[in-house]
Write a protein that holds these residues in place. Sequence first.
Motif, PDB file in Angstrom:
ATOM      1  N   LEU B  87       0.968  -1.351   0.196  1.00  0.00           N
ATOM      2  CA  LEU B  87      -0.206  -0.244  -0.045  1.00  0.00           C
ATOM      3  C   LEU B  87       0.778   1.331   0.021  1.00  0.00           C
ATOM      4  O   LEU B  87       1.912   1.270   0.459  1.00  0.00           O
ATOM      5  N   ASN B  96      -5.682   5.235  -1.605  1.00  0.00           N
ATOM      6  CA  ASN B  96      -4.939   3.954  -2.096  1.00  0.00           C
ATOM      7  C   ASN B  96      -6.164   3.207  -2.845  1.00  0.00           C
ATOM      8  O   ASN B  96      -5.723   2.713  -3.973  1.00  0.00           O
ATOM      9  N   ILE B  97      -7.354   2.965  -2.350  1.00  0.00           N
ATOM     10  CA  ILE B  97      -8.144   2.291  -3.319  1.00  0.00           C
ATOM     11  C   ILE B  97      -8.915   2.894  -4.537  1.00  0.00           C
ATOM     12  O   ILE B  97      -8.971   2.266  -5.499  1.00  0.00           O
ATOM     13  N   VAL B 115     -15.269   3.245  -2.879  1.00  0.00           N
ATOM     14  CA  VAL B 115     -14.331   3.023  -1.835  1.00  0.00           C
ATOM     15  C   VAL B 115     -15.224   2.308  -0.837  1.00  0.00           C
ATOM     16  O   VAL B 115     -14.788   1.478  -0.027  1.00  0.00           O
ATOM     17  N   ARG B 149      -8.297  -3.039  -3.296  1.00  0.00           N
ATOM     18  CA  ARG B 149      -7.763  -2.024  -4.182  1.00  0.00           C
ATOM     19  C   ARG B 149      -7.503  -2.811  -5.366  1.00  0.00           C
ATOM     20  O   ARG B 149      -7.793  -1.911  -6.475  1.00  0.00           O
ATOM     21  N   ALA B 152     -10.792  -2.633  -7.225  1.00  0.00           N
ATOM     22  CA  ALA B 152     -11.425  -1.157  -7.318  1.00  0.00           C
ATOM     23  C   ALA B 152     -11.850  -0.791  -8.604  1.00  0.00           C
ATOM     24  O   ALA B 152     -13.156  -0.261  -8.758  1.00  0.00           O
TER      25      ALA B 152
END
Lengths: 218, 355
Positions: B87, B96-97, B115, B149, B152
């Motif tokens: 991450l 991050n996501i 998210v 992530r 996503a």
Amino acid sequence: MIEPLHLFFINTVMTRSDDIWEGMVEHLFLSFTAIFIAIIIALPLGIFVSRQRKLADLFIGITSVFQTIPSLAFFGFLIPIFGTGTVTAITALTVYSLLPILRNTYTGIITVDQAVIEAGRGMGMTENQILTKIELPLSLPFIMAGIRTATVLTVGVATLATFVGAGGLGELIYRGLSTWNNQLVLAGAIPAAFLALFFDFILKRIELRATPKGLKRQ
Amino acid sequence: MIRFEKVNKTYDDGFEAVKSLSFEISKGELVTFIGPSGCGKTTTMKMINKLIDPTSGTIYVDGENITQANGVELRRNIGYVIQQIGLLPHMTIAENIALIPKLKGWHKDRYEKRVDELLDMVGLEPSQFRSKYPLELSGGQQQRVGVIRALAAEPPIILMDEPFSALDPISREQLQDELKEIQHRIQKTIVFVTHDIDEALKLADRIAVMKDGRIVQFDTPEALVTSPANEFIRDFIGESRLKEVTSTIIADLLEADTAIIDTGGNHSGHQMSPDSLLFASSSDDTYAGAFFEGRSIHNYPSILVDADLKTAATLFLDQKIEVLPVLNEDQLVGLLTRDRLLQHFAGLGKEGARS
Ligand SMILES: Nc1ncnc2c1ncn2[C@@H]1O[C@H](COP(=O)(O)OP(=O)(O)O)[C@@H](O)[C@H]1O
Ligand SMILES: [Mg+2]
């Protein structure tokens, strides 16, 4: 009657305040121009050698060699090339500033956690995005520390600029030395030391600010 | 969805990491690659998203030869999860996501909603976790974020390289269960590298066992356990597990919690809710057959309570079913699900290791 020493010093500072002020402005101009140029050279160079690690030792080696040359001698070497004056002084100071900035940029980038870069690349970030969104933000504290070291160093070495006729606070020191006037030497040396400490403090602050929030100790 | 044709990878130092690999993975399948360290699992996986280019051979992703494809574009449509998580420590969990959705030009509303939806999916309360930084999370929580992530930007394919290997055993098992559950809902094509046979048996639709850059056997978990191709596979699966297959009987793993329901008529039965399959008994308790939405299914297989696990595995395999009615003579005594059988296989290695 002999005046107490400190009164004598204050007196010197008062009467020479114009000279001190002028020396300080020149001093700052020389130092910051040099730092600015050094950043423009060393930052991209540091990024470049982090990509071409075989060249890293070479470039860092070259810049450290310059740093081992005694400052005064180095100013002297440059006179035949650039003559006397501001250009010579700034060139010498720039060369002195290169190493800390180059070395810290390089170290900062190559010590970024490889897993983060691997994840970024694997998710589809371009090399440019990896540099600007991962490597530079994460190495910013290192880079700022390099700039701080370079600044303190340069503000110190800039006192020698007077020997190539570029002025600065060194001029007061030099005149004081040649006329056996210790008060005058101090009137140059104390502001120079103060400048170095002042910028060290300020840049240390900026360095802490530059540390990404997620990396600060909670 | 993913197809390898005679793919070779020879590294610059002359090491042949992958040798003439050919296989195909269908849409919605979860395939694990397993094998000893250095057998070429990671190399194989990284050739799918062009982090590594093959020396020769052709790779097709979604029907397209990826030799000419742009690596960055390709990777944006393939999720990627690694053991070290990776991450971005200077970005919040939400950032991050949302990273790849943002790079793909999604609108703020859309990725913010995404998210929250993903955090909810792995049980991380959005309001609490959105603005935290990765280092404030435990390893298990971090890898949950690593997994979502990868999901996503809604990629059809996800690559996972030993994603749970570095986690503590409890988190590892939770994440395996969650992945299975998520996969059940979203049906992505997942390539999952592991060196843990228990994990492979638990998660995989099919398992590719690799050795020295080649696939030794590529089969379903049941087939691997019931008919290992050679000594290498037998070793990998473990003798205890292989013995179990013929020495354990179905009675030992009947689902205790499948309720007997009264259907109101002269039938009572076991109900499998997700599939709305009903297995019914007559009033005299004899098995009356399987029903789907009220209609009887002809020739639905069943198994006797004293049969061995191999028989059950073979039935699941040949008939492509998820659940078997278990009979004692002609009476219905319970149900055996394919999941239960695989869980049992997966669990065996651990018990063997403990003793
Ligand atoms: N960049 C590389 N250069 C040379 N050899 C490599 C490189 N990457 C991996 N290898 C070698 O290739 C083999 C397979 O590696 P890898 O695919 O990472 O194995 P696994 O993931 O199954 O442990 C290993 O023997 C490894 O040492
Ligand atoms: Mg590996």
